[in-house]
Design a protein around this motif. Structure first.
Motif, PDB file in Angstrom:
ATOM      1  N   ASP A  36      24.806 -22.363 -39.821  1.00  0.00           N
ATOM      2  CA  ASP A  36      23.564 -22.659 -40.532  1.00  0.00           C
ATOM      3  C   ASP A  36      23.117 -21.484 -41.390  1.00  0.00           C
ATOM      4  N   PHE A  37      22.598 -21.806 -42.569  1.00  0.00           N
ATOM      5  CA  PHE A  37      22.168 -20.789 -43.528  1.00  0.00           C
ATOM      6  C   PHE A  37      20.825 -21.179 -44.148  1.00  0.00           C
ATOM      7  N   PHE A  38      20.241 -20.204 -44.843  1.00  0.00           N
ATOM      8  CA  PHE A  38      19.133 -20.449 -45.760  1.00  0.00           C
ATOM      9  C   PHE A  38      19.635 -20.156 -47.173  1.00  0.00           C
ATOM     10  N   VAL A  39      19.093 -20.881 -48.137  1.00  0.00           N
ATOM     11  CA  VAL A  39      19.288 -20.524 -49.544  1.00  0.00           C
ATOM     12  C   VAL A  39      17.911 -20.166 -50.080  1.00  0.00           C
ATOM     13  N   ASP A  40      17.723 -18.907 -50.440  1.00  0.00           N
ATOM     14  CA  ASP A  40      16.429 -18.422 -50.901  1.00  0.00           C
ATOM     15  C   ASP A  40      15.942 -19.257 -52.086  1.00  0.00           C
ATOM     16  N   LYS A  41      14.711 -19.758 -51.979  1.00  0.00           N
ATOM     17  CA  LYS A  41      14.181 -20.668 -52.993  1.00  0.00           C
ATOM     18  C   LYS A  41      13.939 -19.980 -54.337  1.00  0.00           C
ATOM     19  N   GLU A  42      13.778 -18.672 -54.315  1.00  0.00           N
ATOM     20  CA  GLU A  42      13.507 -17.956 -55.563  1.00  0.00           C
ATOM     21  C   GLU A  42      14.760 -17.362 -56.175  1.00  0.00           C
ATOM     22  N   THR A  43      15.605 -16.745 -55.339  1.00  0.00           N
ATOM     23  CA  THR A  43      16.775 -16.031 -55.866  1.00  0.00           C
ATOM     24  C   THR A  43      18.077 -16.806 -55.747  1.00  0.00           C
ATOM     25  N   GLY A  44      18.115 -17.823 -54.873  1.00  0.00           N
ATOM     26  CA  GLY A  44      19.358 -18.562 -54.654  1.00  0.00           C
ATOM     27  C   GLY A  44      20.320 -17.835 -53.736  1.00  0.00           C
ATOM     28  N   GLU A  45      19.884 -16.702 -53.154  1.00  0.00           N
ATOM     29  CA  GLU A  45      20.752 -15.936 -52.267  1.00  0.00           C
ATOM     30  C   GLU A  45      21.021 -16.704 -50.972  1.00  0.00           C
ATOM     31  N   VAL A  46      22.248 -16.588 -50.464  1.00  0.00           N
ATOM     32  CA  VAL A  46      22.641 -17.237 -49.213  1.00  0.00           C
ATOM     33  C   VAL A  46      22.386 -16.276 -48.053  1.00  0.00           C
ATOM     34  N   ILE A  47      21.681 -16.752 -47.029  1.00  0.00           N
ATOM     35  CA  ILE A  47      21.286 -15.919 -45.881  1.00  0.00           C
ATOM     36  C   ILE A  47      21.701 -16.630 -44.601  1.00  0.00           C
ATOM     37  N   PHE A  48      22.479 -15.966 -43.754  1.00  0.00           N
ATOM     38  CA  PHE A  48      22.945 -16.564 -42.506  1.00  0.00           C
ATOM     39  C   PHE A  48      21.798 -16.764 -41.531  1.00  0.00           C
ATOM     40  N   ASN A  49      21.826 -17.903 -40.812  1.00  0.00           N
ATOM     41  CA  ASN A  49      20.824 -18.186 -39.793  1.00  0.00           C
ATOM     42  C   ASN A  49      21.439 -18.144 -38.399  1.00  0.00           C
ATOM     43  N   GLU A  50      22.325 -19.100 -38.059  1.00  0.00           N
ATOM     44  CA  GLU A  50      22.941 -19.106 -36.734  1.00  0.00           C
ATOM     45  C   GLU A  50      24.191 -19.966 -36.730  1.00  0.00           C
ATOM     46  N   ILE A  51      24.969 -19.854 -35.639  1.00  0.00           N
ATOM     47  CA  ILE A  51      26.173 -20.657 -35.457  1.00  0.00           C
ATOM     48  C   ILE A  51      26.047 -21.433 -34.150  1.00  0.00           C
ATOM     49  N   ASN A  52      26.469 -22.694 -34.178  1.00  0.00           N
ATOM     50  CA  ASN A  52      26.452 -23.552 -32.989  1.00  0.00           C
ATOM     51  C   ASN A  52      27.884 -23.976 -32.686  1.00  0.00           C
ATOM     52  N   THR A  53      28.388 -23.611 -31.497  1.00  0.00           N
ATOM     53  CA  THR A  53      29.787 -23.859 -31.178  1.00  0.00           C
ATOM     54  C   THR A  53      30.060 -25.242 -30.597  1.00  0.00           C
ATOM     55  N   MET A  54      29.037 -25.965 -30.184  1.00  0.00           N
ATOM     56  CA  MET A  54      29.198 -27.371 -29.808  1.00  0.00           C
ATOM     57  C   MET A  54      28.057 -28.152 -30.436  1.00  0.00           C
ATOM     58  N   PRO A  55      28.186 -28.408 -31.750  1.00  0.00           N
ATOM     59  CA  PRO A  55      27.108 -29.106 -32.460  1.00  0.00           C
ATOM     60  C   PRO A  55      26.959 -30.542 -31.971  1.00  0.00           C
ATOM     61  N   GLY A  56      25.801 -31.115 -32.243  1.00  0.00           N
ATOM     62  CA  GLY A  56      25.518 -32.462 -31.794  1.00  0.00           C
ATOM     63  C   GLY A  56      26.434 -33.510 -32.411  1.00  0.00           C
ATOM     64  N   PHE A  57      26.641 -34.598 -31.680  1.00  0.00           N
ATOM     65  CA  PHE A  57      27.418 -35.739 -32.164  1.00  0.00           C
ATOM     66  C   PHE A  57      26.566 -37.006 -32.114  1.00  0.00           C
ATOM     67  N   THR A  58      25.269 -36.865 -32.386  1.00  0.00           N
ATOM     68  CA  THR A  58      24.392 -38.028 -32.415  1.00  0.00           C
ATOM     69  C   THR A  58      24.481 -38.690 -33.792  1.00  0.00           C
ATOM     70  N   SER A  59      23.785 -39.812 -33.951  1.00  0.00           N
ATOM     71  CA  SER A  59      23.832 -40.532 -35.233  1.00  0.00           C
ATOM     72  C   SER A  59      23.189 -39.740 -36.369  1.00  0.00           C
ATOM     73  N   ILE A  60      22.340 -38.753 -36.019  1.00  0.00           N
ATOM     74  CA  ILE A  60      21.683 -37.957 -37.062  1.00  0.00           C
ATOM     75  C   ILE A  60      22.238 -36.531 -37.108  1.00  0.00           C
ATOM     76  N   SER A  61      23.339 -36.285 -36.408  1.00  0.00           N
ATOM     77  CA  SER A  61      23.898 -34.925 -36.353  1.00  0.00           C
ATOM     78  C   SER A  61      24.688 -34.613 -37.620  1.00  0.00           C
ATOM     79  N   MET A  62      24.477 -33.426 -38.139  1.00  0.00           N
ATOM     80  CA  MET A  62      25.088 -33.028 -39.397  1.00  0.00           C
ATOM     81  C   MET A  62      26.597 -32.843 -39.290  1.00  0.00           C
TER      82      MET A  62
END
Length: 361
Positions: A298-324
């Motif tokens: 997961d990341f952020f993209v700065d709304k003003e500069t467009g810079e990519v900023i790391f947020n976190e990593i999930n090693t067993m992400p969800g598998f629900t109907s709304i999971s990315m």
């Protein structure tokens, strides 16, 4: 053709118990039953392991009433689940495990350690990758070595809260309000809060301390929340990018799972080459933590500069109907059945490589 036996583990003692139950139903419904026989093992909130008869029982919650204990033996000569039904004890061989567990006691290396002892192949990251990725502070320390931008942060131990004024001073000297307060070892946004002032900060620190003895306080990034899926072994691949449109002030547990106004957008328009940077960073971070099989980064993209900023990593992400995670691969033409088969094959390939019998895909 002899079918292999896959054990699907779900539930668990973490705050993400309910999400795990939904993930498990999706996974079970998409396993190719022409190739696999499925054993379902549920772990109650109290930590009891039981044999579950069907997906219907998971959906209804009746699985909690099961009287058949089902525990995976750590004995590597058995590679089996032990079934205790009253005075009757039996065992069933297991070829591979899909630990559909999110958060503590499932995504943090604990179950992975059991499966390593048992000598049973399993889907997903190993002990070390699971442990360091679950711990947000350790993840930050590792990502710092990659030169990838992430939010400024201050770490706080629960014991330090006995001198709360000193803790507040330490944080305010380094980060401006508003700030995010997060338990270092909790998943799915549990225990996370946003503080706009000192009172909020103190309240948020004590709330986070209920979930973990290690707390992370981060600067607020004015950014769009985006996610990228990673899949593979020695040569992992990144999916496209998805964006989270949170219905709340931030994408907390309630906004994620209980608020229908929260939305996900596949292939959003991002400034410049942000999408390619995200995909590149996702693979680099996955490799840096020694990831394997799957992760969502997961990341952020700065709304003003467009810079990519790391947020976190999930090693067993969800598998629900709304999971990315599955949605991102579906957008690339890899449906859930194909994705789950790929993950199972990766589990077998890693086990073969560990035994000197082949190469990881």
């Amino acid at each position: 053709m002899n079918k292999k036996t896959v054990a699907v583990l779900f539930g668990g003692q973490s705050s993400e118990h309910e999400v795990s139950c939904v993930s498990a139903t999706t996974i079970i419904n998409n396993i190719n039953t022409d190739l696999y026989r499925i054993i379902i093992i549920g772990i109650t909130k109290g930590g009891k392991w039981v044999k579950v008869d069907s997906v219907a029982d998971i959906k209804s919650g009746d699985w909690n009433k099961s009287t058949v204990t089902a525990v995976i033996s750590p004995d590597a000569t058995q590679k089996a689940v032990l079934l205790l039904d009253g005075n009757k004890v039996s065992s069933e061989k297991i070829d591979v495990v899909f630990p559909a567990l999110h958060g503590l006691y499932g995504e943090d290396g604990t179950v992975q350690g059991l499966l390593e002892l048992a000598g049973i192949p399993y889907v997903g990251c190993g002990v070390v990758a699971s442990g360091v990725s679950m711990d947000k502070l350790f993840t930050k320390i590792i990502v710092d070595t990659l030169g990838i931008r992430q939010a400024n942060y201050v770490s706080v131990m629960k014991k330090e809260l006995e001198q709360i004024s000193q803790v507040v001073e330490k944080i305010e000297q380094k980060i401006l309000y508003p700030v995010f307060i997060k338990p270092s070892n909790a998943g799915s946004s549990r225990g996370i809060s946003k503080a706009y002032n000192r009172d909020d900060l103190i309240k948020g620190l004590h709330m986070a301390a209920k979930h973990d003895r290690k707390i992370l306080v981060e600067e607020t990034i004015n950014g769009r929340e985006v996610e990228c899926a990673v899949l593979g072994g020695n040569e992992p691949k990144a999916s496209g990018v998805g964006e989270i449109i949170a219905a709340a002030d931030f994408y907390d547990y309630d906004a994620k799972y209980n608020n229908e106004a929260s939305k996900t957008v596949l292939s959003p328009e991002l400034p410049g080459n942000a999408a390619e940077i995200i995909r590149d960073y996702a693979v680099k971070i996955f490799k840096a933590v020694d990831g394997f099989g799957l992760s969502r980064v997961d990341f952020f993209v700065d709304k003003e500069t467009g810079e990519v900023i790391f947020n976190e990593i999930n090693t067993m992400p969800g598998f629900t109907s709304i999971s990315m995670y599955p949605m991102l691969w579906e957008a690339k033409g890899i449906g859930k059945p194909q994705l789950i088969e790929k993950l199972l094959q990766l589990a077998f390939a890693r086990a073969a490589e560990a035994g000197g019998q082949g190469d990881v895909l």
